[in-house]
Each structure stands twice: as C-alpha cells, then as structure tokens.
Design an enzyme around this catalytic site. Structure first.
Site, PDB file in Angstrom:
ATOM      1  N   PHE A 127       6.064 -10.717 -10.680  1.00  0.00           N
ATOM      2  CA  PHE A 127       6.350  -9.318 -10.995  1.00  0.00           C
ATOM      3  C   PHE A 127       7.448  -9.291 -12.055  1.00  0.00           C
ATOM      4  O   PHE A 127       8.464  -9.960 -11.913  1.00  0.00           O
ATOM      5  CB  PHE A 127       6.804  -8.613  -9.714  1.00  0.00           C
ATOM      6  CG  PHE A 127       6.904  -7.126  -9.828  1.00  0.00           C
ATOM      7  CD1 PHE A 127       5.794  -6.324  -9.603  1.00  0.00           C
ATOM      8  CD2 PHE A 127       8.099  -6.519 -10.154  1.00  0.00           C
ATOM      9  CE1 PHE A 127       5.885  -4.939  -9.700  1.00  0.00           C
ATOM     10  CE2 PHE A 127       8.197  -5.132 -10.260  1.00  0.00           C
ATOM     11  CZ  PHE A 127       7.092  -4.348 -10.025  1.00  0.00           C
ATOM     12  N   ASP A 198      10.250 -14.299  -3.072  1.00  0.00           N
ATOM     13  CA  ASP A 198      10.136 -12.846  -3.057  1.00  0.00           C
ATOM     14  C   ASP A 198       9.030 -12.445  -2.070  1.00  0.00           C
ATOM     15  O   ASP A 198       7.886 -12.876  -2.209  1.00  0.00           O
ATOM     16  CB  ASP A 198       9.810 -12.364  -4.482  1.00  0.00           C
ATOM     17  CG  ASP A 198       9.797 -10.856  -4.597  1.00  0.00           C
ATOM     18  OD1 ASP A 198       9.330 -10.193  -3.653  1.00  0.00           O
ATOM     19  OD2 ASP A 198      10.235 -10.333  -5.637  1.00  0.00           O
ATOM     20  N   TYR A 223       9.828  -0.463   1.012  1.00  0.00           N
ATOM     21  CA  TYR A 223       9.022   0.752   0.816  1.00  0.00           C
ATOM     22  C   TYR A 223       7.526   0.486   0.692  1.00  0.00           C
ATOM     23  O   TYR A 223       6.743   1.413   0.570  1.00  0.00           O
ATOM     24  CB  TYR A 223       9.517   1.556  -0.399  1.00  0.00           C
ATOM     25  CG  TYR A 223       9.655   0.769  -1.688  1.00  0.00           C
ATOM     26  CD1 TYR A 223       8.546   0.449  -2.447  1.00  0.00           C
ATOM     27  CD2 TYR A 223      10.898   0.345  -2.122  1.00  0.00           C
ATOM     28  CE1 TYR A 223       8.681  -0.271  -3.621  1.00  0.00           C
ATOM     29  CE2 TYR A 223      11.052  -0.371  -3.296  1.00  0.00           C
ATOM     30  CZ  TYR A 223       9.947  -0.686  -4.043  1.00  0.00           C
ATOM     31  OH  TYR A 223      10.083  -1.404  -5.198  1.00  0.00           O
ATOM     32  N   LYS A 224       7.117  -0.791   0.711  1.00  0.00           N
ATOM     33  CA  LYS A 224       5.684  -1.086   0.621  1.00  0.00           C
ATOM     34  C   LYS A 224       5.106  -1.160   2.039  1.00  0.00           C
ATOM     35  O   LYS A 224       4.929  -0.135   2.663  1.00  0.00           O
ATOM     36  CB  LYS A 224       5.470  -2.372  -0.181  1.00  0.00           C
ATOM     37  CG  LYS A 224       5.864  -2.165  -1.654  1.00  0.00           C
ATOM     38  CD  LYS A 224       5.850  -3.419  -2.495  1.00  0.00           C
ATOM     39  CE  LYS A 224       6.260  -3.079  -3.930  1.00  0.00           C
ATOM     40  NZ  LYS A 224       6.635  -4.255  -4.716  1.00  0.00           N
ATOM     41  N   ARG A 372      -6.632  -1.972  -8.558  1.00  0.00           N
ATOM     42  CA  ARG A 372      -6.027  -2.569  -7.371  1.00  0.00           C
ATOM     43  C   ARG A 372      -6.062  -1.595  -6.192  1.00  0.00           C
ATOM     44  O   ARG A 372      -5.679  -0.441  -6.330  1.00  0.00           O
ATOM     45  CB  ARG A 372      -4.570  -2.937  -7.705  1.00  0.00           C
ATOM     46  CG  ARG A 372      -3.872  -3.793  -6.688  1.00  0.00           C
ATOM     47  CD  ARG A 372      -2.495  -4.230  -7.189  1.00  0.00           C
ATOM     48  NE  ARG A 372      -1.540  -3.115  -7.227  1.00  0.00           N
ATOM     49  CZ  ARG A 372      -0.219  -3.251  -7.157  1.00  0.00           C
ATOM     50  NH1 ARG A 372       0.320  -4.460  -7.061  1.00  0.00           N
ATOM     51  NH2 ARG A 372       0.574  -2.194  -7.202  1.00  0.00           N
TER      52      ARG A 372
END
Ligand code: PLP
Length: 413
Positions: A127, A198, A223-224, A372
């Site tokens: 990312f 990560d 938050y995911k 996605r």
C-alpha cells in the site's frame, strides 16, 4: 462445484452460525455493501457509545472523565483487546494515531534495532502510504539507508546479512494474497533482520499469531475489518523482548514517564506507553472499541471460515454468470491463501464500479483496472453475494456502464 442458484445461497445463510450477528450492525437496506475492507459497517453499539461519551462522559463528567471514565488509558485498553485478536500478550499492543503515523514510529524503532545495517527490504507493491512513510524517514535521516524494492515472492532471494528491516503486509491490498508471515519472519531472523508487518487487511478477519510467528513489530488499522469507524485509530505491536531496546521518534508528553510532573526533559515511559505522543482522539477511540468488541464476540476461526466461504461463492458465481465479460481474477484461486477481498482486472473497471455504485452496489476501484469487492463476514449474507453478481451480470449484459457519466473521475475511488 456445480451450478449454484439463489436457493443454494438462501440455504447457506440458513446454515450460517454467524448469521444472527448481522443484527448487531446498523446496515443500509438499500445497498449491497462490499467495501467493508475499506470501511467496516457500524455496530449498533457504536452509536450508543458515542452518545454516552458525548452526553455523560464529556457533557456531565467534563475534564474529570480523563480519570473517572478511563479516557487516559483507552490506548492501552483497546490495545489489550486487539492483542487478544492478534496472538499477542496484553501489553504488546497499543492503540493510537493513524496507521501512517504508527508505521513511521514502528519503522524508526526498527531502524534502531539494527544500527549496523543500512538496507531496508520492502514490498514494492505494498500500500503506497507504507512506502511513502519509509521514503520520508530515510530522507530525514540524510539518506543513510537504501530502500530495496522487491516483489514479495522474490523476498527470499533478497534477504541477506545486508538487510536491516524486512517490511511487508500480511495480506496484499490489491490481490488479497496472504503472505507467509512465519516463513518470511524465519528467513529474516536467520539473516539477522527485523520484521515489520502491516496487518491492515487481516486484523479482525483471520487468525493472526504475532507471538507464535515471532514477528518483531506490526501495525494495523481498526476501521476496516474491525468496524472501528471512519478514521478510527491504528494499533502498534512491539514484541516484549524488544521493549527495552526501542525508542519511538515523536517524543511527546503522553509518552513521558511522568507526564504530569511537567519536567523539562523527556524521559520515556516504560513498555509501549512510550509510543504515545499527545492527546488521543477519545471519541474515535471509544467508538472503535464497540467495533473491536463486535469482532471479539465471535470466534475468529468462525469469522475466517465464513470469509473463505463468501469469497469462494463469489468467485464461483462470477465464473458461472460473468465468464463472458473479460474479468480476469488477480486473487488466488485457493481460499487458504486468499484474504477477505477479491479483485478482478477489467479494462473498464472504473466505469463498472461507478455504474454499480449508482445501482446500489458499493465496491471499489484500484489502479490499474482493478474491480475490488470486500467481504465482511458478520455483515454479509450469502444471498447478498448472489444479488451482487446478478447486478454485475445485468450491468455487463446491458452495457449500462458505457454511459459517459461513469468515466468522470471522483477524488476518492
Ligand atoms: C488501509 C491501509 C493503510 C491506511 O493508512 P492510514 O494512515 O490509516 O490512512 C495503510 N496501509 C495499508 C496496507 C492499508 O491497507
């Protein structure tokens, strides 16, 4: 698998032991939500908790709530809960900042652990923020380090005794491939390197065993898949064996050994408390706790099983019903090494995602040409997967996505 129809999907929901957990969330009945890998849906408890913090703790308690409502220890309290979810000891995880800042601190700490080595091996396809943060840190240090960018499958060939840090994600944010953290950690340690991992796309949706895997440092967001809310705080793991050897770089008063002595000189607090910097986002953190609790309520292995079943069903239905429309999967076919999202490459992915959005299906687009879909196991039904593929098929068959208005770019994709 044979051809699947809607009745099979209804039956899968009937048999799903997690199906009633959906009631714990506030869900918009007008959308098919497949973007929980970017922002998990809100648990109902989050709203109650926000009102309680605003009305009672802030409104009535005022500044007394730092002590009385336990605000001051929220980073540690949430850290302990995330530790339980990630195979860490309760004092090895702390919750604060956002992921990018947590990465900055973790990388700076990792660099100090290997002062004799000046090369950092990173996943070139990680990312972007992960690599941007590293680039900024290295620039600040006067380019004392060399960043070695490599594809994750080539890591074994690059890990040698010149490498100080090995930095990568547990789950690839585009392809959803699960990287072999224990194996990469073993290779890194054999060469004397420190591992920074990560967990943004794995925490809360699959088993993570940081201590068993011997990981040195890790970061992740809430938050995911942890349903913590927009902009909710990140978390940082540092293995206990390293606590006395690391110093984080943003030395604010919250990380001081005695913040309320107001001394002139910085002295680090013990353990992970030193990783804190300044006043935390109490509202965000309080709400995030409701999200973390919503995941802790069910066994993570059951969540993982359902995640695999959902992505497997989706890929099956896509090949059964949308096989003619030039979607090429970039996600692993084998569910054991696939995270909880699935990406397809399609030349017109951007327009397709925008058109689906207008028709009530929320998925997302990632450069270049990736469509996605993310699957949050507690809020997604098997029949939702059926309905989403039906919509994708409609949009492809009718060519609705070709309308010009779908090709204008928005800022957030
Ligand atoms: C989502 C995500 C981030 C987000 O970083 P923020 O600072 O919270 O915006 C970072 N890294 C990875 C791998 C991610 O998936």
């Amino acid at each position: 698998m044979n051809n699947i129809d809607i009745k099979d999907c209804i039956e899968m929901d009937r048999r799903d032991i997690l199906s009633s957990r959906r009631e714990d969330f506030h869900l918009n009945p007008d959308v098919l939500y497949f973007n929980g890998n970017s922002l998990g849906a809100p648990p109902r408890a989050a709203r109650q908790r926000a009102l309680q913090v605003i009305d009672e703790e802030w409104g009535t308690g005022l500044s007394r709530s730092w002590n009385a409502a336990g605000w001051i220890r929220l980073p540690q309290r949430l850290g302990k809960k995330i530790a339980a979810l990630t195979g860490a000891q309760s004092d090895e995880v702390i919750c604060a900042d956002n992921t990018s800042i947590a990465i900055y601190k973790a990388l700076a700490m990792a660099l100090q652990l290997n002062p004799g080595r000046s090369r950092v091996l990173v996943d070139a396809k990680n990312f972007p923020t992960d690599n941007y943060i590293l680039q900024g840190l290295v620039a600040l240090l006067g380019n004392s380090h060399e960043i070695v960018y490599a594809e994750i499958q080539d890591f074994p060939a690059h890990i040698d005794d010149s490498i100080g840090i090995v930095f990568f994600s547990h789950v690839d944010y585009k392809t959803a491939r699960i990287n072999d953290v224990p194996e990469l950690t073993r290779l890194a340690h054999d060469a004397g390197a420190i591992v920074v991992c990560d967990l943004c796309h794995s925490a809360g949706v699959m088993e993570v065993a940081l201590d068993n895997w011997q990981v040195d440092l890790a970061v992740g967001c809430t938050y995911k898949y942890l349903h913590g809310g927009p902009g909710s705080p990140a978390f940082t793991f540092v293995a206990k064996r390293l606590h006395d050897r690391v110093r984080q770089p943003i030395t604010g008063w919250w990380g001081h050994a005695e913040p309320f002595l107001f001394e002139m000189k910085y002295r680090p607090a013990a353990g992970l408390d030193q990783t804190l910097t300044g006043t935390q986002h109490i509202l965000s953190m309080a709400v995030a706790e409701a999200g973390i609790d919503s995941i802790l309520k069910s066994d993570i292995s059951l969540i993982r099983e359902k995640s695999k079943a959902l992505t497997t069903l989706y890929m099956h239905l896509m090949s059964q019903r949308c096989g003619d429309f030039a979607f090429t999967t970039v996600s692993p076919a084998e569910s054991g090494i696939r995270g909880s999202h699935v990406s397809y490459e399609h030349e017109n992915a951007y327009e397709i995602v925008k058109c689906l959005l207008e028709n009530g299906l929320v998925a997302d687009y990632r450069e270049p040409h990736l469509f996605r879909m993310g699957f949050s196991p507690l809020t997604t039904r098997f029949v939702d997967v059926w309905n989403s593929v039906s919509l994708i098929e409609d949009v492809m068959r009718s060519g609705a996505w070709m309308d010009l208005r779908f090709s204008a770019k928005s800022f957030v994709t």
